[in-house]
Scaffold this motif. Structure first.
Motif, PDB file in Angstrom:
ATOM      1  N   LYS A 115       0.836  -0.860   0.014  1.00  0.00           N
ATOM      2  CA  LYS A 115       0.052   0.218   0.492  1.00  0.00           C
ATOM      3  C   LYS A 115       0.595   1.353   0.086  1.00  0.00           C
ATOM      4  CE  LYS A 115      -3.427   2.250   2.639  1.00  0.00           C
ATOM      5  NZ  LYS A 115      -4.596   2.472   3.104  1.00  0.00           N
ATOM      6  N   GLN A 116       1.685   0.967   0.558  1.00  0.00           N
ATOM      7  CA  GLN A 116       2.148   2.124   0.798  1.00  0.00           C
ATOM      8  C   GLN A 116       3.666   2.900  -0.347  1.00  0.00           C
ATOM      9  OE1 GLN A 116       2.684   5.055   3.102  1.00  0.00           O
ATOM     10  NE2 GLN A 116       0.945   3.896   3.769  1.00  0.00           N
ATOM     11  N   ALA A 117       3.824   1.472  -0.688  1.00  0.00           N
ATOM     12  CA  ALA A 117       4.640   1.010  -2.443  1.00  0.00           C
ATOM     13  C   ALA A 117       3.737   2.542  -3.413  1.00  0.00           C
ATOM     14  CB  ALA A 117       4.495   0.384  -3.031  1.00  0.00           C
ATOM     15  N   TRP A 118       2.800   2.179  -3.529  1.00  0.00           N
ATOM     16  CA  TRP A 118       1.878   2.370  -4.672  1.00  0.00           C
ATOM     17  C   TRP A 118       1.068   3.902  -4.583  1.00  0.00           C
ATOM     18  CZ3 TRP A 118      -0.639   1.064  -9.101  1.00  0.00           C
ATOM     19  CH2 TRP A 118       0.164  -0.142  -9.334  1.00  0.00           C
ATOM     20  N   ILE A 119       1.103   4.489  -2.879  1.00  0.00           N
ATOM     21  CA  ILE A 119       0.865   5.701  -2.001  1.00  0.00           C
ATOM     22  C   ILE A 119       1.984   6.282  -2.573  1.00  0.00           C
ATOM     23  CG2 ILE A 119       0.924   7.297  -0.283  1.00  0.00           C
ATOM     24  CD1 ILE A 119      -0.911   5.277   0.958  1.00  0.00           C
ATOM     25  N   ALA A 120       3.997   5.848  -3.144  1.00  0.00           N
ATOM     26  CA  ALA A 120       4.297   6.497  -3.438  1.00  0.00           C
ATOM     27  C   ALA A 120       4.066   6.634  -4.663  1.00  0.00           C
ATOM     28  CB  ALA A 120       5.932   5.728  -2.900  1.00  0.00           C
ATOM     29  N   VAL A 121       4.280   5.494  -5.883  1.00  0.00           N
ATOM     30  CA  VAL A 121       3.995   6.618  -7.127  1.00  0.00           C
ATOM     31  C   VAL A 121       2.774   6.949  -7.301  1.00  0.00           C
ATOM     32  CG1 VAL A 121       3.288   4.601  -9.042  1.00  0.00           C
ATOM     33  CG2 VAL A 121       5.692   3.552  -7.473  1.00  0.00           C
ATOM     34  N   TYR A 122       1.643   6.802  -6.651  1.00  0.00           N
ATOM     35  CA  TYR A 122      -0.003   7.704  -7.604  1.00  0.00           C
ATOM     36  C   TYR A 122       0.783   8.586  -6.825  1.00  0.00           C
ATOM     37  CZ  TYR A 122      -3.771   9.240  -7.812  1.00  0.00           C
ATOM     38  OH  TYR A 122      -4.999  10.284  -8.029  1.00  0.00           O
ATOM     39  N   THR A 123       1.245   9.074  -5.800  1.00  0.00           N
ATOM     40  CA  THR A 123       1.719  10.706  -5.062  1.00  0.00           C
ATOM     41  C   THR A 123       2.750  11.386  -6.314  1.00  0.00           C
ATOM     42  OG1 THR A 123       1.479  10.348  -2.711  1.00  0.00           O
ATOM     43  CG2 THR A 123       2.986  11.834  -3.959  1.00  0.00           C
ATOM     44  N   LEU A 124       3.698  10.058  -7.224  1.00  0.00           N
ATOM     45  CA  LEU A 124       4.753  10.748  -7.471  1.00  0.00           C
ATOM     46  C   LEU A 124       3.693  11.524  -8.801  1.00  0.00           C
ATOM     47  CD1 LEU A 124       7.489  11.589  -8.797  1.00  0.00           C
ATOM     48  CD2 LEU A 124       8.209   9.197  -9.371  1.00  0.00           C
ATOM     49  N   LEU A 125       3.398  10.411  -9.900  1.00  0.00           N
ATOM     50  CA  LEU A 125       2.706  10.733 -10.938  1.00  0.00           C
ATOM     51  C   LEU A 125       1.691  11.228 -10.478  1.00  0.00           C
ATOM     52  CD1 LEU A 125       2.633   7.086 -11.972  1.00  0.00           C
ATOM     53  CD2 LEU A 125       3.875   8.668 -12.987  1.00  0.00           C
ATOM     54  N   ALA A 126       0.490  11.529  -9.712  1.00  0.00           N
ATOM     55  CA  ALA A 126      -0.229  12.736  -9.414  1.00  0.00           C
ATOM     56  C   ALA A 126       0.230  14.141  -9.460  1.00  0.00           C
ATOM     57  CB  ALA A 126      -1.934  11.882  -8.525  1.00  0.00           C
ATOM     58  N   GLY A 127       1.315  13.937  -9.130  1.00  0.00           N
ATOM     59  CA  GLY A 127       2.504  15.363  -8.467  1.00  0.00           C
ATOM     60  C   GLY A 127       2.548  15.915 -10.330  1.00  0.00           C
ATOM     61  N   THR A 128       3.265  14.920 -10.509  1.00  0.00           N
ATOM     62  CA  THR A 128       3.718  15.369 -11.772  1.00  0.00           C
ATOM     63  C   THR A 128       1.758  15.946 -12.978  1.00  0.00           C
ATOM     64  OG1 THR A 128       5.393  13.612 -11.736  1.00  0.00           O
ATOM     65  CG2 THR A 128       4.852  14.882 -14.400  1.00  0.00           C
ATOM     66  N   MET A 129       1.104  15.172 -13.073  1.00  0.00           N
ATOM     67  CA  MET A 129      -0.352  15.701 -13.970  1.00  0.00           C
ATOM     68  C   MET A 129      -0.493  17.208 -12.776  1.00  0.00           C
ATOM     69  SD  MET A 129      -2.107  12.204 -13.913  1.00  0.00           S
ATOM     70  CE  MET A 129      -3.871  12.746 -14.560  1.00  0.00           C
ATOM     71  N   GLN A 130      -0.404  17.341 -12.030  1.00  0.00           N
ATOM     72  CA  GLN A 130      -1.366  18.234 -11.521  1.00  0.00           C
ATOM     73  C   GLN A 130      -0.324  19.703 -11.723  1.00  0.00           C
ATOM     74  OE1 GLN A 130      -1.574  16.530  -6.960  1.00  0.00           O
ATOM     75  NE2 GLN A 130      -3.401  17.766  -7.900  1.00  0.00           N
ATOM     76  N   ALA A 131       1.370  19.458 -11.208  1.00  0.00           N
ATOM     77  CA  ALA A 131       1.910  20.204 -12.177  1.00  0.00           C
ATOM     78  C   ALA A 131       2.114  21.063 -13.307  1.00  0.00           C
ATOM     79  CB  ALA A 131       3.280  20.028 -11.440  1.00  0.00           C
ATOM     80  N   ALA A 132       2.065  19.953 -14.324  1.00  0.00           N
ATOM     81  CA  ALA A 132       1.768  20.488 -15.382  1.00  0.00           C
ATOM     82  C   ALA A 132       0.408  21.307 -15.892  1.00  0.00           C
ATOM     83  CB  ALA A 132       1.652  19.348 -16.353  1.00  0.00           C
ATOM     84  N   SER A 133      -0.990  20.974 -14.974  1.00  0.00           N
ATOM     85  CA  SER A 133      -1.818  21.185 -14.959  1.00  0.00           C
ATOM     86  C   SER A 133      -1.942  22.843 -15.207  1.00  0.00           C
ATOM     87  CB  SER A 133      -2.965  20.118 -14.277  1.00  0.00           C
ATOM     88  OG  SER A 133      -4.039  20.773 -14.254  1.00  0.00           O
ATOM     89  N   LYS A 134      -1.025  22.815 -13.534  1.00  0.00           N
ATOM     90  CA  LYS A 134      -1.200  23.955 -12.917  1.00  0.00           C
ATOM     91  C   LYS A 134      -0.554  25.191 -13.920  1.00  0.00           C
ATOM     92  CE  LYS A 134      -1.173  22.720  -7.951  1.00  0.00           C
ATOM     93  NZ  LYS A 134      -0.767  22.472  -7.033  1.00  0.00           N
ATOM     94  N   GLU A 135       0.634  24.447 -15.064  1.00  0.00           N
ATOM     95  CA  GLU A 135       1.919  25.077 -15.991  1.00  0.00           C
ATOM     96  C   GLU A 135       0.210  25.616 -17.499  1.00  0.00           C
ATOM     97  OE1 GLU A 135       4.729  23.397 -17.211  1.00  0.00           O
ATOM     98  OE2 GLU A 135       5.351  22.492 -15.404  1.00  0.00           O
TER      99      GLU A 135
END
Length: 139
Positions: A115-135
């Motif tokens: 579960k913690q591994a999936w949270i880490a991966v999702y956080t990284l991918l979702a953070g990348t998506m959100q940063a691009a969305s904000k740009e």
């Protein structure tokens, strides 16, 4: 995200792939249960949407050791999702639905470490998506 977490995500996802269609159906059912307003963001065939989701996850997870190769595609996906009306709060709901789905599909193999591994991966991918969305929104 540690090397061990990458391996946990890759091996657990390999166990989900044989039931990818069922997992996608469970994911969207749970997503719409958690936030019924999200249903309006999906206009097309949900089976096709589910296959696209599982395909995207497969590509991203297989490339965890080469993230630089997928970052542009993940950023583009974030910009597209912003155009669909996806908001920052939706990412948390998606995370909840994803973790729930993985627990359903993996059962006892969905350990706290997985579960913690999936949270880490999702956080990284979702953070990348959100940063691009904000740009995109800043321009």
């Amino acid at each position: 995200m540690t090397p061990e977490q990458k391996i946990l995500v890759q091996t657990s996802f390999a166990k989900v792939m044989p039931i990818a269609d069922v997992a996608a159906t469970l994911f969207y059912q749970r997503l719409f249960e958690l936030d019924p307003s999200l249903r309006a963001l999906f206009k097309g065939d949900m089976q096709a949407q589910g296959r696209a989701l599982m395909g995207m996850l497969k590509v991203a997870i297989s490339a965890l050791d080469r993230l630089e190769e997928i970052v542009p595609a993940v950023q583009q996906m974030g910009r597209r999702h912003a155009g669909y009306g996806v908001q920052a709060a939706h990412y948390a709901t998606v995370a909840d639905a994803l973790l729930w789905t993985l627990h359903q599909g993996l059962g006892d193999a969905f350990t706290p470490q997985v579960k913690q591994a999936w949270i880490a991966v999702y956080t990284l991918l979702a953070g990348t998506m959100q940063a691009a969305s904000k740009e995109l929104q800043a321009h």
